[in-house]
Motif scaffolding. Structure first.
Motif, mmCIF file in Angstrom:
data_model
loop_
_atom_site.group_PDB
_atom_site.id
_atom_site.type_symbol
_atom_site.label_atom_id
_atom_site.label_comp_id
_atom_site.label_asym_id
_atom_site.label_seq_id
_atom_site.Cartn_x
_atom_site.Cartn_y
_atom_site.Cartn_z
ATOM 1 N N SER A 111 15.810 41.235 24.653
ATOM 2 C CA SER A 111 15.415 40.611 23.385
ATOM 3 C C SER A 111 13.960 40.877 23.019
ATOM 4 O O SER A 111 13.584 40.774 21.856
ATOM 5 N N ILE A 112 13.138 41.211 24.021
ATOM 6 C CA ILE A 112 11.732 41.536 23.722
ATOM 7 C C ILE A 112 11.480 43.046 23.753
ATOM 8 O O ILE A 112 10.343 43.489 23.678
ATOM 9 N N GLY A 113 12.541 43.812 23.891
ATOM 10 C CA GLY A 113 12.392 45.267 23.909
ATOM 11 C C GLY A 113 12.324 45.874 25.289
ATOM 12 O O GLY A 113 12.159 47.081 25.423
ATOM 13 N N GLY A 114 12.422 45.038 26.309
ATOM 14 C CA GLY A 114 12.393 45.553 27.675
ATOM 15 C C GLY A 114 11.147 46.370 27.952
ATOM 16 O O GLY A 114 10.044 46.014 27.540
ATOM 17 N N GLN A 133 6.102 40.571 31.484
ATOM 18 C CA GLN A 133 6.162 39.188 31.956
ATOM 19 C C GLN A 133 5.411 38.240 31.022
ATOM 20 O O GLN A 133 5.855 37.107 30.800
ATOM 21 N N GLN A 134 4.298 38.692 30.468
ATOM 22 C CA GLN A 134 3.559 37.846 29.527
ATOM 23 C C GLN A 134 4.412 37.519 28.307
ATOM 24 O O GLN A 134 4.409 36.388 27.827
ATOM 25 N N GLN A 135 5.142 38.502 27.808
ATOM 26 C CA GLN A 135 5.997 38.284 26.640
ATOM 27 C C GLN A 135 7.168 37.359 26.985
ATOM 28 O O GLN A 135 7.515 36.470 26.214
ATOM 29 N N LEU A 136 7.773 37.573 28.122
ATOM 30 C CA LEU A 136 8.887 36.710 28.544
ATOM 31 C C LEU A 136 8.423 35.279 28.778
ATOM 32 O O LEU A 136 9.109 34.327 28.398
ATOM 33 N N MET A 137 7.254 35.109 29.394
ATOM 34 C CA MET A 137 6.752 33.748 29.630
ATOM 35 C C MET A 137 6.483 33.032 28.320
ATOM 36 O O MET A 137 6.769 31.842 28.195
ATOM 37 N N VAL A 169 -3.172 49.517 25.682
ATOM 38 C CA VAL A 169 -2.560 50.608 24.932
ATOM 39 C C VAL A 169 -1.488 50.092 23.967
ATOM 40 O O VAL A 169 -1.364 50.562 22.850
ATOM 41 N N ILE A 170 -0.722 49.107 24.414
ATOM 42 C CA ILE A 170 0.396 48.566 23.627
ATOM 43 C C ILE A 170 -0.062 47.307 22.911
ATOM 44 O O ILE A 170 -0.573 46.378 23.527
ATOM 45 N N ASP A 171 0.160 47.246 21.604
ATOM 46 C CA ASP A 171 -0.202 46.075 20.801
ATOM 47 C C ASP A 171 1.040 45.224 20.576
ATOM 48 O O ASP A 171 1.908 45.563 19.784
ATOM 49 N N TRP A 172 1.119 44.128 21.307
ATOM 50 C CA TRP A 172 2.259 43.218 21.189
ATOM 51 C C TRP A 172 2.060 42.193 20.085
ATOM 52 O O TRP A 172 2.879 41.314 19.906
ATOM 53 N N SER A 173 0.966 42.278 19.367
ATOM 54 C CA SER A 173 0.693 41.257 18.361
ATOM 55 C C SER A 173 1.542 41.423 17.104
ATOM 56 O O SER A 173 1.606 40.530 16.288
ATOM 57 N N THR A 174 2.213 42.568 16.964
ATOM 58 C CA THR A 174 3.061 42.750 15.795
ATOM 59 C C THR A 174 4.507 42.493 16.164
ATOM 60 O O THR A 174 4.950 42.774 17.269
ATOM 61 N N LEU A 178 7.936 43.076 19.490
ATOM 62 C CA LEU A 178 8.599 41.991 20.193
ATOM 63 C C LEU A 178 10.104 42.144 20.237
ATOM 64 O O LEU A 178 10.752 41.687 21.160
ATOM 65 N N VAL A 179 10.690 42.751 19.234
ATOM 66 C CA VAL A 179 12.139 42.890 19.205
ATOM 67 C C VAL A 179 12.492 44.341 18.922
ATOM 68 O O VAL A 179 12.114 44.883 17.899
ATOM 69 N N GLN A 180 13.183 44.954 19.833
ATOM 70 C CA GLN A 180 13.617 46.332 19.673
ATOM 71 C C GLN A 180 15.139 46.332 19.696
ATOM 72 O O GLN A 180 15.765 45.458 20.280
ATOM 73 N N SER A 181 15.731 47.318 19.109
ATOM 74 C CA SER A 181 17.189 47.413 19.149
ATOM 75 C C SER A 181 17.597 47.882 20.545
ATOM 76 O O SER A 181 16.879 48.610 21.193
#
Length: 185
Positions: A111-114, A133-137, A169-174, A178-181
């Motif tokens: 659900s977060i794009g793995g 792990q930060q995104q899952l938490m 390197v990866i910007d998770w703020s957008t 957070l959600v990938q197919s």
């Protein structure tokens, strides 16, 4: 790749905890037994979960981020010895992240794009597990279990240059990150 040795009941403990808590992941930090004589009480702070594991954001430069120190060297081993914990009495505790032995809830991971961002990282990097792990938490919660039951083999790393952290390197703020197919896995 991190190589570890697991106690016989560890996978069962991870599975039972993941199902009971319904969180994004459960981890068991690795003991570095070559540090068994290096006792660091100042790095052994632990915060046990009271009630169920819940979502929480853990950001750099916050007190919660400092939880990573518990997983240095043999700190977790020394703490579980001092608290006289054994495999019959597992405790869930709050983490910043756990390297080594992690069991993810696959549906929540997807659900977060793995780890689909992996192709966007340079060959020499570190911290992709921290990023996920930060995104899952933040969304579902995550925890560590003690006693650990996982031991680091302490073999040389296959990535000697670890200066580029994945979160730089990866910007998770957008929302797009957070959600990938599922097709992007």
């Amino acid at each position: 790749m991190m190589m570890s040795i697991l106690e016989a009941t560890l996978v069962e403990h991870l599975v039972l905890t993941l199902h009971a808590e319904k969180c994004g992941f459960v981890g068991s930090a690795l003991h570095g037994l070559s540090f068994i004589q290096d006792v660091r009480p100042h790095e052994q702070a632990i915060e046990f979960w009271q009630g169920n594991v819940a979502p929480e954001e853990v950001k750099p430069d916050t007190p919660a981020w400092e939880r990573w120190r518990l997983h240095n060297a043999a700190n977790l081993y020394h703490l579980q010895q001092r608290l006289n914990l054994n495999g019959n009495h597992l405790q869930r505790y709050k983490i910043a992240w756990i390297g080594g032995c992690i069991l993810y809830n696959t549906e929540k991971l997807r659900s977060i794009g793995g780890f689909s961002f992996w192709r966007d990282l340079p060959p020499e990097h570190c911290g992709e597990d921290v990023l996920v792990q930060q995104q899952l938490m933040a969304r579902y919660g995550g925890c560590g279990i003690i006693p650990s039951g996982a031991y680091h083999q302490e073999l040389p790393t296959t990535i000697p240059d670890r200066q580029v952290a994945a979160n730089s390197v990866i910007d998770w703020s957008t929302e797009q990150n957070l959600v990938q197919s599922p097709s992007s896995f």
